[in-house]
Design a protein around this motif. Structure first.
Motif, PDB file in Angstrom:
ATOM      1  N   ASP A  72     107.826  30.410  40.283  1.00  0.00           N
ATOM      2  CA  ASP A  72     108.386  30.365  40.808  1.00  0.00           C
ATOM      3  C   ASP A  72     107.752  30.555  42.376  1.00  0.00           C
ATOM      4  O   ASP A  72     107.926  29.940  43.579  1.00  0.00           O
ATOM      5  CB  ASP A  72     109.376  32.317  41.165  1.00  0.00           C
ATOM      6  N   ALA A  73     107.062  31.446  42.145  1.00  0.00           N
ATOM      7  CA  ALA A  73     105.906  31.481  43.736  1.00  0.00           C
ATOM      8  C   ALA A  73     105.521  30.245  44.206  1.00  0.00           C
ATOM      9  O   ALA A  73     105.310  30.075  45.701  1.00  0.00           O
ATOM     10  CB  ALA A  73     105.253  32.921  44.306  1.00  0.00           C
ATOM     11  N   LEU A  74     104.743  29.684  43.233  1.00  0.00           N
ATOM     12  CA  LEU A  74     104.119  28.255  43.589  1.00  0.00           C
ATOM     13  C   LEU A  74     104.978  26.960  44.177  1.00  0.00           C
ATOM     14  O   LEU A  74     105.009  26.697  45.403  1.00  0.00           O
ATOM     15  CB  LEU A  74     103.312  27.726  42.405  1.00  0.00           C
ATOM     16  N   ASP A  99     112.098  38.456  49.488  1.00  0.00           N
ATOM     17  CA  ASP A  99     112.754  39.343  49.841  1.00  0.00           C
ATOM     18  C   ASP A  99     114.023  38.323  48.523  1.00  0.00           C
ATOM     19  O   ASP A  99     114.542  38.569  47.347  1.00  0.00           O
ATOM     20  CB  ASP A  99     113.623  39.094  50.868  1.00  0.00           C
ATOM     21  N   ASP A 100     113.911  37.114  48.430  1.00  0.00           N
ATOM     22  CA  ASP A 100     114.785  35.812  47.424  1.00  0.00           C
ATOM     23  C   ASP A 100     114.265  36.356  46.494  1.00  0.00           C
ATOM     24  O   ASP A 100     114.641  36.800  45.108  1.00  0.00           O
ATOM     25  CB  ASP A 100     114.767  34.531  48.046  1.00  0.00           C
ATOM     26  N   PHE A 101     113.026  36.226  46.125  1.00  0.00           N
ATOM     27  CA  PHE A 101     112.135  36.514  45.259  1.00  0.00           C
ATOM     28  C   PHE A 101     111.400  38.100  44.612  1.00  0.00           C
ATOM     29  O   PHE A 101     112.158  38.087  43.086  1.00  0.00           O
ATOM     30  CB  PHE A 101     110.197  36.137  46.020  1.00  0.00           C
ATOM     31  N   ALA A 102     111.753  39.308  45.340  1.00  0.00           N
ATOM     32  CA  ALA A 102     112.226  39.329  44.912  1.00  0.00           C
ATOM     33  C   ALA A 102     113.412  40.436  43.943  1.00  0.00           C
ATOM     34  O   ALA A 102     113.907  41.457  42.824  1.00  0.00           O
ATOM     35  CB  ALA A 102     112.427  41.224  46.135  1.00  0.00           C
ATOM     36  N   ARG A 106     113.297  41.457  40.119  1.00  0.00           N
ATOM     37  CA  ARG A 106     114.018  43.206  39.636  1.00  0.00           C
ATOM     38  C   ARG A 106     114.795  41.813  38.224  1.00  0.00           C
ATOM     39  O   ARG A 106     115.714  42.903  37.748  1.00  0.00           O
ATOM     40  CB  ARG A 106     115.222  43.226  41.000  1.00  0.00           C
ATOM     41  N   ARG A 107     115.779  41.626  38.642  1.00  0.00           N
ATOM     42  CA  ARG A 107     116.784  40.839  37.380  1.00  0.00           C
ATOM     43  C   ARG A 107     116.231  40.527  36.108  1.00  0.00           C
ATOM     44  O   ARG A 107     116.979  41.695  35.235  1.00  0.00           O
ATOM     45  CB  ARG A 107     117.630  39.978  38.045  1.00  0.00           C
ATOM     46  N   CYS A 108     114.418  40.181  36.858  1.00  0.00           N
ATOM     47  CA  CYS A 108     114.166  39.901  35.336  1.00  0.00           C
ATOM     48  C   CYS A 108     113.632  40.367  34.548  1.00  0.00           C
ATOM     49  O   CYS A 108     113.551  40.571  33.462  1.00  0.00           O
ATOM     50  CB  CYS A 108     113.251  38.356  35.660  1.00  0.00           C
ATOM     51  N   LEU A 109     113.229  42.087  35.508  1.00  0.00           N
ATOM     52  CA  LEU A 109     112.213  43.016  35.453  1.00  0.00           C
ATOM     53  C   LEU A 109     113.538  43.372  34.205  1.00  0.00           C
ATOM     54  O   LEU A 109     113.140  44.008  32.876  1.00  0.00           O
ATOM     55  CB  LEU A 109     111.955  43.690  35.686  1.00  0.00           C
ATOM     56  N   ALA A 148     106.165  43.314  45.394  1.00  0.00           N
ATOM     57  CA  ALA A 148     107.166  42.934  44.931  1.00  0.00           C
ATOM     58  C   ALA A 148     107.458  43.191  43.958  1.00  0.00           C
ATOM     59  O   ALA A 148     108.076  43.566  43.241  1.00  0.00           O
ATOM     60  CB  ALA A 148     107.752  41.588  45.625  1.00  0.00           C
ATOM     61  N   ILE A 149     106.667  43.048  43.099  1.00  0.00           N
ATOM     62  CA  ILE A 149     106.520  43.127  41.435  1.00  0.00           C
ATOM     63  C   ILE A 149     105.613  44.782  41.467  1.00  0.00           C
ATOM     64  O   ILE A 149     106.714  45.451  40.863  1.00  0.00           O
ATOM     65  CB  ILE A 149     105.539  41.931  41.234  1.00  0.00           C
TER      66      ILE A 149
END
Length: 209
Positions: A72-74, A99-102, A106-109, A148-149
């Motif tokens: 996702d970051a890539l 912010d979008d990544f974070a 969080r939803r993924c975790l 964020a992670i």
């Protein structure tokens, strides 16, 4: 003990070991008769794919390891090459991306935590990019994604493995971002230590709230 590995090619690296042992096989060897490991992670997976992986986790799983977000970051790397008028503009644009990544992370975790298993979280490593300038830009930007992670992990009381400190040599990678056998052995060893000897990995403070 049965450790389930969830995420991307950081854990599903069999295609990059030139026929040598991959992360899951090495981890199984390290666990020996006292435990086992299974792979739910899929090479190329993004955060949106984790829910499907969670559905494949075996009933005997006692621990989970999540390593995802690098792909996702890539996809956001192109944004790092765009021209802006000021450094402030660049930081604001990057903050929106992170912010979008974070939120997605969080939803993924949460999907993984819904398994009810003790969960260890891995940060994203910087890889091996040939151009020094490119490597420095990516490494600098990764501090924001990894923040964020880390914050998501801290809020849920999850131990953290900092993969940038685990795979810290260019010889740990092939194709810039894929862990080879050497890198995979380092990752498997870090996972084994984090779960069987938790004092050896970074242990978070109490979660907020």
């Amino acid at each position: 003990m049965h450790i389930t590995l969830i995420g991307d090619s950081t854990l599903d690296n069999a295609a990059y070991t030139a026929g040598g042992p991959h992360v899951t096989a090495i981890l199984n060897d390290l666990l020996g008769p006292d435990g086992s490991a299974s792979l739910a992670a899929v090479d190329g997976a993004r955060m949106r794919d984790v829910g499907y992986q969670v559905d494949t986790v075996k009933d005997e799983a006692t621990h989970a390891v999540l390593s995802v977000g690098g792909n996702d970051a890539l996809l956001s790397v192109n944004a790092l090459t765009q021209s802006v008028d000021t450094i402030a503009d660049a930081l604001l644009e990057l903050e929106d991306i992170v912010d979008d990544f974070a939120g997605s992370y969080r939803r993924c975790l949460k999907q993984v935590l819904n398994l009810g298993l003790p969960t260890t979280v891995c940060t994203i490593y910087p890889g091996d990019f040939s151009e020094e300038g490119q490597q420095r830009v990516i490494s600098a930007a990764l501090t924001m994604w990894n923040h964020a992670i880390t914050q998501a992990a801290l809020d849920h009381g999850c131990p953290i493995i900092e993969l940038g400190r685990v795979c810290d040599e260019t010889s740990d990678y092939v194709r810039q971002i894929e862990p080879n056998e050497k890198g995979g052995r380092k990752i498997a060893t870090a996972i084994h230590s984090a779960i069987t000897e938790p004092d050896t990995c970074s242990v978070p403070l109490s979660p907020r709230g």
